[in-house]
Write a protein that holds these residues in place. Structure first.
Motif, PDB file in Angstrom:
ATOM      1  N   PHE A  57       0.838  -1.205   0.000  1.00 26.80           N
ATOM      2  CA  PHE A  57       0.000   0.000   0.000  1.00 26.80           C
ATOM      3  C   PHE A  57       0.873   1.254   0.000  1.00 26.80           C
ATOM      4  CE2 PHE A  57      -3.355  -2.890   1.626  1.00 26.80           C
ATOM      5  CZ  PHE A  57      -4.323  -2.596   0.676  1.00 26.80           C
ATOM      6  N   ALA A  58       2.027   1.204   0.688  1.00 22.75           N
ATOM      7  CA  ALA A  58       2.906   2.378   0.750  1.00 22.75           C
ATOM      8  C   ALA A  58       3.386   2.755  -0.645  1.00 22.75           C
ATOM      9  CB  ALA A  58       4.097   2.081   1.658  1.00 22.75           C
ATOM     10  N   VAL A  59       3.713   1.753  -1.457  1.00 20.27           N
ATOM     11  CA  VAL A  59       4.181   2.003  -2.823  1.00 20.27           C
ATOM     12  C   VAL A  59       3.058   2.628  -3.658  1.00 20.27           C
ATOM     13  CG1 VAL A  59       4.825   0.790  -4.961  1.00 20.27           C
ATOM     14  CG2 VAL A  59       5.964   0.216  -2.822  1.00 20.27           C
ATOM     15  N   VAL A  60       1.854   2.083  -3.517  1.00 17.46           N
ATOM     16  CA  VAL A  60       0.700   2.607  -4.258  1.00 17.46           C
ATOM     17  C   VAL A  60       0.398   4.038  -3.794  1.00 17.46           C
ATOM     18  CG1 VAL A  60      -1.790   2.332  -4.655  1.00 17.46           C
ATOM     19  CG2 VAL A  60      -0.289   0.328  -4.696  1.00 17.46           C
ATOM     20  N   GLU A  61       0.448   4.257  -2.488  1.00 15.17           N
ATOM     21  CA  GLU A  61       0.129   5.583  -1.948  1.00 15.17           C
ATOM     22  C   GLU A  61       1.133   6.643  -2.411  1.00 15.17           C
ATOM     23  OE1 GLU A  61      -2.083   5.530   2.187  1.00 15.17           O
ATOM     24  OE2 GLU A  61      -0.573   3.957   2.134  1.00 15.17           O
ATOM     25  N   GLU A  62       2.402   6.251  -2.529  1.00 13.77           N
ATOM     26  CA  GLU A  62       3.411   7.195  -3.015  1.00 13.77           C
ATOM     27  C   GLU A  62       3.094   7.609  -4.464  1.00 13.77           C
ATOM     28  OE1 GLU A  62       5.697   8.983  -1.759  1.00 13.77           O
ATOM     29  OE2 GLU A  62       6.499   9.733  -3.668  1.00 13.77           O
ATOM     30  N   GLY A  63       2.762   6.625  -5.299  1.00 18.45           N
ATOM     31  CA  GLY A  63       2.379   6.938  -6.683  1.00 18.45           C
ATOM     32  C   GLY A  63       1.139   7.801  -6.730  1.00 18.45           C
ATOM     33  N   LEU A  64       0.179   7.480  -5.872  1.00 18.48           N
ATOM     34  CA  LEU A  64      -1.072   8.244  -5.828  1.00 18.48           C
ATOM     35  C   LEU A  64      -0.798   9.696  -5.469  1.00 18.48           C
ATOM     36  CD1 LEU A  64      -4.195   8.320  -5.814  1.00 18.48           C
ATOM     37  CD2 LEU A  64      -4.109   7.611  -3.411  1.00 18.48           C
ATOM     38  N   SER A  65       0.027   9.905  -4.463  1.00 18.32           N
ATOM     39  CA  SER A  65       0.303  11.291  -4.051  1.00 18.32           C
ATOM     40  C   SER A  65       1.005  12.061  -5.168  1.00 18.32           C
ATOM     41  CB  SER A  65       1.092  11.267  -2.748  1.00 18.32           C
ATOM     42  OG  SER A  65       2.329  11.855  -2.876  1.00 18.32           O
ATOM     43  N   GLN A  66       1.889  11.380  -5.929  1.00 19.57           N
ATOM     44  CA  GLN A  66       2.579  12.074  -7.034  1.00 19.57           C
ATOM     45  C   GLN A  66       1.612  12.441  -8.161  1.00 19.57           C
ATOM     46  OE1 GLN A  66       6.285  10.596  -8.517  1.00 19.57           O
ATOM     47  NE2 GLN A  66       7.015   9.988  -6.500  1.00 19.57           N
ATOM     48  N   THR A  67       0.728  11.529  -8.541  1.00 17.60           N
ATOM     49  CA  THR A  67      -0.183  11.835  -9.659  1.00 17.60           C
ATOM     50  C   THR A  67      -1.216  12.887  -9.256  1.00 17.60           C
ATOM     51  OG1 THR A  67      -1.658  10.919 -11.332  1.00 17.60           O
ATOM     52  CG2 THR A  67      -1.706   9.813  -9.244  1.00 17.60           C
ATOM     53  N   VAL A  68      -1.648  12.849  -7.978  1.00 23.66           N
ATOM     54  CA  VAL A  68      -2.613  13.855  -7.517  1.00 23.66           C
ATOM     55  C   VAL A  68      -1.940  15.234  -7.497  1.00 23.66           C
ATOM     56  CG1 VAL A  68      -3.931  14.647  -5.502  1.00 23.66           C
ATOM     57  CG2 VAL A  68      -4.063  12.255  -6.226  1.00 23.66           C
ATOM     58  N   ASN A  69      -0.713  15.303  -6.969  1.00 25.89           N
ATOM     59  CA  ASN A  69      -0.004  16.590  -6.907  1.00 25.89           C
ATOM     60  C   ASN A  69       0.256  17.150  -8.291  1.00 25.89           C
ATOM     61  OD1 ASN A  69       0.046  16.578  -4.172  1.00 25.89           O
ATOM     62  ND2 ASN A  69       2.097  15.669  -3.995  1.00 25.89           N
ATOM     63  N   ALA A  70       0.557  16.265  -9.261  1.00 22.10           N
ATOM     64  CA  ALA A  70       0.859  16.727 -10.623  1.00 22.10           C
ATOM     65  C   ALA A  70      -0.415  16.944 -11.443  1.00 22.10           C
ATOM     66  CB  ALA A  70       1.756  15.709 -11.322  1.00 22.10           C
ATOM     67  N   LYS A  71      -1.570  16.614 -10.843  1.00 21.50           N
ATOM     68  CA  LYS A  71      -2.875  16.754 -11.526  1.00 21.50           C
ATOM     69  C   LYS A  71      -2.897  16.019 -12.875  1.00 21.50           C
ATOM     70  CE  LYS A  71      -4.384  21.142  -9.456  1.00 21.50           C
ATOM     71  NZ  LYS A  71      -3.352  21.310  -8.459  1.00 21.50           N
ATOM     72  N   CYS A  72      -2.363  14.811 -12.893  1.00 20.04           N
ATOM     73  CA  CYS A  72      -2.346  14.020 -14.139  1.00 20.04           C
ATOM     74  C   CYS A  72      -3.765  13.586 -14.500  1.00 20.04           C
ATOM     75  CB  CYS A  72      -1.441  12.801 -13.969  1.00 20.04           C
ATOM     76  SG  CYS A  72       0.295  13.259 -13.788  1.00 20.04           S
ATOM     77  N   ASP A  73      -4.019  13.513 -15.821  1.00 15.97           N
ATOM     78  CA  ASP A  73      -5.369  13.146 -16.260  1.00 15.97           C
ATOM     79  C   ASP A  73      -5.398  11.833 -17.053  1.00 15.97           C
ATOM     80  OD1 ASP A  73      -4.201  13.991 -18.624  1.00 15.97           O
ATOM     81  OD2 ASP A  73      -5.295  15.893 -18.690  1.00 15.97           O
ATOM     82  N   ALA A  74      -4.296  11.117 -17.102  1.00 18.60           N
ATOM     83  CA  ALA A  74      -4.260   9.787 -17.722  1.00 18.60           C
ATOM     84  C   ALA A  74      -3.073   9.036 -17.134  1.00 18.60           C
ATOM     85  CB  ALA A  74      -4.111   9.892 -19.234  1.00 18.60           C
ATOM     86  N   ILE A  75      -3.179   7.711 -17.085  1.00 17.74           N
ATOM     87  CA  ILE A  75      -2.079   6.898 -16.541  1.00 17.74           C
ATOM     88  C   ILE A  75      -1.706   5.828 -17.563  1.00 17.74           C
ATOM     89  CG2 ILE A  75      -1.438   5.227 -14.743  1.00 17.74           C
ATOM     90  CD1 ILE A  75      -3.220   6.761 -12.789  1.00 17.74           C
TER      91      ILE A  75
END
Ligand SMILES: [Fe+2]
Length: 435
Positions: free
Chosen positions: A109-127
């Protein structure tokens, strides 16, 4: 059959009552899953295949409105420059992107949460996920968590998400899990060290690219392990009590392709046709695999107890489970043998029993051909109880299998694996062939 007073027979009798309850629950769950799968048709990712597949996938990302892409991968692939095929194309089209290469095998979960925080901060709209099953599963969890504005832990279970995830696109780098086609994702729990599963049709990616050039660098032993994983997905789907015309089509196609192309891809990793066919087989296996069985259930436990890679664990268990299923699935196995054309014309007149036996023998030979070590080192009888109970529970919780085994039946398989392992001392075939 064991003698009535043998230790094995006593073990089986002790299990009898427990097994009856377990069987009733398992069969009820299987029926419920069958109804569920008919009521909720599963979406399919759009599939791009070939050396231009990555570019075509990027075009789709752009056409669907992606302006700021979050690329999920792992450090090894990033170091090898694999994501460049995508990032170069995005550069040419002035599309912004950010690369997160922190995905580890069996992501937590820590690995997923780190990725989540990066994409949310960068306001990405596709993965875009570029990697094997671990990367794709982590990307699914990141996309769904971002879309639902929640922590990934909230998505564990069945149908927990209220909304769609952020648009997700996948480029598998191995021909194995077929995770780019499935509705599930596995995350390891940091606290309990157990694997947590999220299942939701909304998790299925919008598109996937099967690019044989990306797959040609896969080492021999990984080609072998992941290839047998594909075969296992196909066979468990084929023998599932909930198999359908649709899953039969994908399972038979994947089986045929693995039988034909895995030995070629294993011998010559540069053979692009074999790589492409194995990539498609993995995808088809993923579509069909929403029906798993005892091979995966036991293999998951062997992997957890003795650190055996997933595909190799499946290869170790597969022939034994096929033997257990043989009697009840003789007609089905014979039909698959005919359908996948692995029988020569002279053998096509054989009985169902002979064809089923022939098919199981072909599977054994394939596993041998691709150099998979069938032994489990450090196996202990004291582990049998935990392994058997956990595997039986996994099946009763999730799968619709043709033959339900009690924990005692699973222990008999474990005993056979251990005996075979002890009969093959100093086996280094795998190391030599993989070098
Ligand atoms: Fe698998």
């Amino acid at each position: 059959m064991p003698a009535t007073n043998s230790p094995l027979a006593k073990l089986m009798n002790n299990d009898k009552l427990q097994h009856a309850g377990y069987l009733a629950v398992a069969k009820t769950r299987a029926k419920a899953l069958k109804v569920f799968s008919h009521l909720i048709p599963l979406p399919r990712p759009l599939l791009f295949v070939g050396e231009d597949a990555c570019n075509e996938l990027c075009d789709m990302v752009i056409n669907e409105g992606g302006t700021n892409v979050f690329i999920v991968t792992d450090a090894v692939l990033n170091k090898l420059g694999i994501p460049a095929k995508v990032t170069d194309y995005l550069d040419q089209h002035n599309i912004r992107y950010q690369v997160y290469d922190g995905i580890t095998p069996d992501p937590t979960f820590a690995v997923v949460e780190e990725g989540l925080s990066q994409t949310v901060n960068a306001k990405c709209d596709a993965i875009i996920a570029i990697g094997g099953g671990s990367v794709i599963d982590a990307a699914k969890m990141i996309a769904m968590s971002q879309g639902n504005n929640c922590k990934p832990q909230k998505l564990i279970g069945i149908l927990k998400a209220r909304k769609k995830g952020v648009p997700l696109y996948c480029i598998p780098t191995t021909a194995g899990t077929g995770s780019e086609a499935t509705l599930g994702a596995v995350v390891s729990d940091n606290d309990t060290h157990q694997k947590a599963l999220s299942i939701d049709p909304k998790m299925i990616p919008l598109a996937a690219a099967i690019d044989p050039v990306i797959m040609k660098g896969m080492p021999k032993h990984i080609t072998a392990d992941t290839g047998i994983d594909v075969l296992t997905h196909a066979l468990e789907a084929w023998m599932s009590a909930n198999a359908s015309v649709e899953t039969d089509y994908y399972a038979a196609s994947a089986t045929k392709a693995v039988m034909q192309y895995l030995p070629i891809a294993y011998e010559n990793g540069e053979d692009l046709q074999a790589r492409e066919e194995m990539g498609i087989a993995a995808h088809y296996g993923g579509i069909a695999f929403n029906k798993a069985g005892f091979v995966h259930a036991i293999a998951h436990q062997l992997g957890a107890h003795y650190s055996i890679p997933h595909g190799r664990a499946n290869a170790i268990v597969l022939p034994y489970v096929l033997e257990v299923n043989r009697k009840g699935s003789e007609k089905r196995l014979a039909k698959l043998a005919r359908k996948t054309c692995i029988v020569e014309s002279a053998q096509a007149t054989k009985t169902d029993k002979e064809l089923a036996n022939y098919f199981i023998e072909q599977v054994r030979e394939l596993i041998e051909t691709v150099g998979i070590d069938p032994t489990v080192k450090g196996m202990k009888k004291t582990d049998y109880d935990n392994i058997a109970k956990a595997a039986a529970k996994e099946v009763s919780d999730t799968y619709a299998v043709p033959t339900y085994m009690s924990p005692a039946g699973i222990k008999m398989i474990l005993q056979k694996i251990q005996t075979a392992s002890e009969d093959r001392p100093n086996n280094d075939t795998q190391d030599k062939k993989s070098a």
